[in-house]
Design a protein around this motif. Sequence first.
Motif, PDB file in Angstrom:
ATOM      1  N   VAL A 147      -1.121   6.489   5.263  1.00 27.62           N
ATOM      2  CA  VAL A 147      -1.505   5.178   4.727  1.00 27.62           C
ATOM      3  C   VAL A 147      -1.311   4.108   5.804  1.00 27.62           C
ATOM      4  N   ASN A 148      -0.239   4.231   6.589  1.00 27.44           N
ATOM      5  CA  ASN A 148       0.027   3.259   7.646  1.00 27.44           C
ATOM      6  C   ASN A 148      -1.107   3.220   8.665  1.00 27.44           C
ATOM      7  N   LEU A 208      -9.904  -1.546   1.793  1.00 32.98           N
ATOM      8  CA  LEU A 208      -8.627  -2.127   2.207  1.00 32.98           C
ATOM      9  C   LEU A 208      -8.831  -3.400   3.026  1.00 32.98           C
ATOM     10  N   SER A 252       2.999  -1.287   4.146  1.00 33.43           N
ATOM     11  CA  SER A 252       2.420   0.031   3.924  1.00 33.43           C
ATOM     12  C   SER A 252       3.490   1.098   4.040  1.00 33.43           C
ATOM     13  N   VAL A 266       1.230  -7.736   4.570  1.00 33.42           N
ATOM     14  CA  VAL A 266       0.812  -6.412   4.111  1.00 33.42           C
ATOM     15  C   VAL A 266       1.946  -5.448   4.440  1.00 33.42           C
ATOM     16  N   ALA A 281      -4.094   1.609   7.105  1.00 32.28           N
ATOM     17  CA  ALA A 281      -3.883   0.167   6.949  1.00 32.28           C
ATOM     18  C   ALA A 281      -4.064  -0.561   8.274  1.00 32.28           C
ATOM     19  N   VAL A 341       4.563  -1.585   8.696  1.00 33.91           N
ATOM     20  CA  VAL A 341       4.317  -0.198   8.297  1.00 33.91           C
ATOM     21  C   VAL A 341       5.645   0.551   8.296  1.00 33.91           C
ATOM     22  N   LEU A 383       0.828  -1.198   0.000  1.00 36.95           N
ATOM     23  CA  LEU A 383       0.000   0.000   0.000  1.00 36.95           C
ATOM     24  C   LEU A 383       0.866   1.253   0.000  1.00 36.95           C
ATOM     25  N   THR A 386      -3.599   4.385  -2.654  1.00 35.44           N
ATOM     26  CA  THR A 386      -4.756   4.737  -1.829  1.00 35.44           C
ATOM     27  C   THR A 386      -5.231   6.165  -2.056  1.00 35.44           C
ATOM     28  N   HIS A 433      -6.887  -3.266   9.256  1.00 39.46           N
ATOM     29  CA  HIS A 433      -6.325  -4.585   9.564  1.00 39.46           C
ATOM     30  C   HIS A 433      -6.801  -5.127  10.919  1.00 39.46           C
ATOM     31  N   ILE A 443       1.575  -7.528   9.294  1.00 36.45           N
ATOM     32  CA  ILE A 443       1.560  -6.199   8.681  1.00 36.45           C
ATOM     33  C   ILE A 443       2.804  -5.425   9.105  1.00 36.45           C
ATOM     34  N   SER A 451       0.513   5.784  -1.078  1.00 34.35           N
ATOM     35  CA  SER A 451      -0.472   6.837  -1.334  1.00 34.35           C
ATOM     36  C   SER A 451      -0.647   7.053  -2.835  1.00 34.35           C
TER      37      SER A 451
END
Length: 367
Positions: A98-99, A79, A93, A91, A102, A115, A6, A38, A106, A113, A8
């Motif tokens: 965005v983080n 998402l 990010s 995932v 996400a 970030v 992911l 995103t 999530h 994930i 921006s």
Amino acid sequence: MKILFLVSSLNTGGAERVATTLASAWARRGDDVTLVSTFPRRGTCFYPLDAGVKLVWIADRLNGAGHPLRVTAAKLRILRKMMVDEAPDVVISFLTNVNVMALLAHRGLKVPIIVCERTNPAAASNSGAVLRVLRRLTYPRADVVTVQTESSVEPFRRMVPGIRRLEVVSNPLPPELLERPLRPMVSVGRKRLTAMGRLVPAKQFDLLIEAFSLLAPQHPDWDLVIWGDGPMRDALVRQVAGLGLDDRISLPGRSDAPWDELSKADAFALTSAVEGFPNVLLEAMALGLPCIAFDCPSGPAEMTRQGEDALLVPVGDTAALCKGLERLMREPALRADLARRGAESVRKRYALPQVLERWDDIMKQAE
């Protein structure tokens, strides 16, 4: 491995270049990569992207949500649905806003994930109060949080307590850049000092113009070129005109071929007050340019090995900047030495295979 990535926008910018470089590299080695923009408006992907990467514009799925709160709610639903339906192994990010989104989407899911902060979070001022609070609340849910430099680690731990695992991973040099030859050590005719970046206060191009103006009479064979665009353009143009240096200092705007322009230069200057990880300095060094940089937080010190591979001067110190620039302009042997050592160093430390190996370690830690 199946990676849901992911970011921006996919316009120009350091985060966008790194995202497309990593996504393409993972796809080339056989990973299943979905890259999601995103940003609420559809755009184009400025940087090259391997055909094996599945590119998704979240704007195509918003169905005219309209009000910003509705757009945000719709993004969260989209998402989360992708995280469930795609069933990725991880995932990843990029960028604070965005983080946060996400991690909110999530919530309660088991997929690992990661970030990634893309500036120096302890020094950057581009995150508003609400986003900073949300970051503090959500980042402890991430399996891994990454920053780009060692100098960011401890300040960020204090800013966001409770992070499970905080790791450092540097940006890679694009492989296409490493295929280019180094610029010639000796140039003929007029010489060019180059800078590049958004024309915004944090880049402090006004200080570079001031320093160059003090040296210009003693070095009539040198010109200054500042590539980029932004809100300070008019002020910088007025500054140059006021100094009577329109024939020696140019601001030609943004370049669609920045490496070509860097390769035409004889030296490069980075005068930022703050950076996260200045890709343009890394790329200038990799192309064989002797460089001078403010020792700003963060990036230049680590990138130049504490000033071994470039001239490093105190942030905002115009006198020190003048002194360093004067050395670069006056001493061709110094320029050649810095160019050689800088290129050898960064091409070894920031090559894509080394960075991908680090990413593999981080993804294993997130499992």
